[in-house]
Design a protein around this motif. Structure first.
Motif, PDB file in Angstrom:
ATOM      1  N   ARG A 111       0.825  -1.214   0.000  1.00  0.00           N
ATOM      2  CA  ARG A 111       0.000   0.000   0.000  1.00  0.00           C
ATOM      3  C   ARG A 111       0.859   1.263   0.000  1.00  0.00           C
ATOM      4  NH1 ARG A 111      -5.383  -1.319   2.980  1.00  0.00           N
ATOM      5  NH2 ARG A 111      -5.395  -3.564   2.874  1.00  0.00           N
ATOM      6  N   ASP A 112       2.162   1.115   0.217  1.00  0.00           N
ATOM      7  CA  ASP A 112       3.075   2.257   0.233  1.00  0.00           C
ATOM      8  C   ASP A 112       3.388   2.691  -1.201  1.00  0.00           C
ATOM      9  OD1 ASP A 112       3.184   1.867   2.974  1.00  0.00           O
ATOM     10  OD2 ASP A 112       5.153   0.869   2.918  1.00  0.00           O
ATOM     11  N   PRO A 113       3.313   4.007  -1.489  1.00  0.00           N
ATOM     12  CA  PRO A 113       3.642   4.474  -2.835  1.00  0.00           C
ATOM     13  C   PRO A 113       5.040   4.030  -3.269  1.00  0.00           C
ATOM     14  CG  PRO A 113       2.659   6.238  -1.560  1.00  0.00           C
ATOM     15  CD  PRO A 113       2.904   5.090  -0.603  1.00  0.00           C
ATOM     16  N   THR A 128       4.687   1.256 -11.728  1.00  0.00           N
ATOM     17  CA  THR A 128       5.246   2.344 -10.931  1.00  0.00           C
ATOM     18  C   THR A 128       5.134   2.092  -9.437  1.00  0.00           C
ATOM     19  OG1 THR A 128       3.134   3.495 -10.895  1.00  0.00           O
ATOM     20  CG2 THR A 128       4.677   4.091 -12.669  1.00  0.00           C
ATOM     21  N   GLY A 129       4.311   1.123  -9.053  1.00  0.00           N
ATOM     22  CA  GLY A 129       4.082   0.898  -7.636  1.00  0.00           C
ATOM     23  C   GLY A 129       3.057   1.876  -7.069  1.00  0.00           C
ATOM     24  N   LEU A 130       2.203   2.451  -7.937  1.00  0.00           N
ATOM     25  CA  LEU A 130       1.205   3.405  -7.472  1.00  0.00           C
ATOM     26  C   LEU A 130      -0.226   2.883  -7.554  1.00  0.00           C
ATOM     27  CD1 LEU A 130       2.595   6.751  -8.899  1.00  0.00           C
ATOM     28  CD2 LEU A 130       2.518   6.023  -6.517  1.00  0.00           C
ATOM     29  N   GLY A 131      -0.444   1.751  -8.206  1.00  0.00           N
ATOM     30  CA  GLY A 131      -1.802   1.230  -8.381  1.00  0.00           C
ATOM     31  C   GLY A 131      -2.547   1.017  -7.080  1.00  0.00           C
ATOM     32  N   LEU A 132      -1.980   0.245  -6.163  1.00  0.00           N
ATOM     33  CA  LEU A 132      -2.657  -0.011  -4.891  1.00  0.00           C
ATOM     34  C   LEU A 132      -2.724   1.219  -3.989  1.00  0.00           C
ATOM     35  CD1 LEU A 132      -1.683  -3.667  -3.974  1.00  0.00           C
ATOM     36  CD2 LEU A 132      -3.930  -2.778  -4.579  1.00  0.00           C
ATOM     37  N   PRO A 133      -1.675   2.040  -3.904  1.00  0.00           N
ATOM     38  CA  PRO A 133      -1.820   3.258  -3.110  1.00  0.00           C
ATOM     39  C   PRO A 133      -2.944   4.168  -3.613  1.00  0.00           C
ATOM     40  CG  PRO A 133       0.498   2.788  -3.410  1.00  0.00           C
ATOM     41  CD  PRO A 133      -0.268   1.818  -4.285  1.00  0.00           C
TER      42      PRO A 133
END
Length: 166
Positions: A111-113, A128-133
């Motif tokens: 959940r961390d950006p 990018t690792g932004l989907g879940l955040p």
């Protein structure tokens, strides 16, 4: 979107939202990509569901992000199911896959950006690792619930809980 959400500039309009049309639209958008990977996307919901109290753009974005992750991390020949469950007070939209899953340690951090799980699938897939955040932030802004369950090697189950309209 993430910076707009964090800065409070992503305006939400909570209204009565037709969940079946949003689910069908999101799945339609994801099916082509899933098909190219050899992954089936199925919908399990009644056609006559009550409306949810939510922001239509936020719910659409959440579903697109969850489906994108499910497709990205699913293996060929597996199935993703979008299931909608109705309770007296809520509508629960669940996206479940049979993908690579997330370890218990990584589950605490996804959940961390910008955090990205390291495994054989993430090395092949862009992100990018932004989907879940973004999902978490939009759910919080709508005062909706969001739950993520996963087991490495088994799959992931993401559930958005919305209040019923009316």
């Amino acid at each position: 979107d993430m910076s707009k959400i964090e800065a409070g500039h992503f305006k939400l309009e909570l209204d009565a939202v037709d969940i079946p049309s949003i689910v069908q639209g999101a799945v339609r958008l994801g099916r082509d990509r899933a098909g190219k990977k050899g992954v089936i996307v199925a919908i399990d919901m009644d056609k006559d569901l009550p409306n949810a109290r939510a922001d239509v753009r936020a719910v659409r974005q959440i579903l697109l992000n969850l489906l994108s992750n499910a497709i990205k991390f699913s293996r060929t020949g597996t199935e993703i199911t979008v299931h909608v469950d109705v309770t007296p007070d809520t509508l629960k939209i669940c996206v479940a896959d049979q993908g690579v899953g997330i370890s218990e340690d990584d589950l605490k951090r996804v959940r961390d950006p910008f955090f990205q799980v390291e495994n054989e699938m993430t090395r092949k897939e862009q992100g990018t690792g932004l989907g879940l955040p973004i999902v978490v932030s939009l759910a919080e802004r709508m005062k909706a619930g969001f739950d993520l369950e996963s087991e490495a090697g088994v799959g992931t189950r993401a559930t958005l809980t919305l209040r019923r309209a009316g």
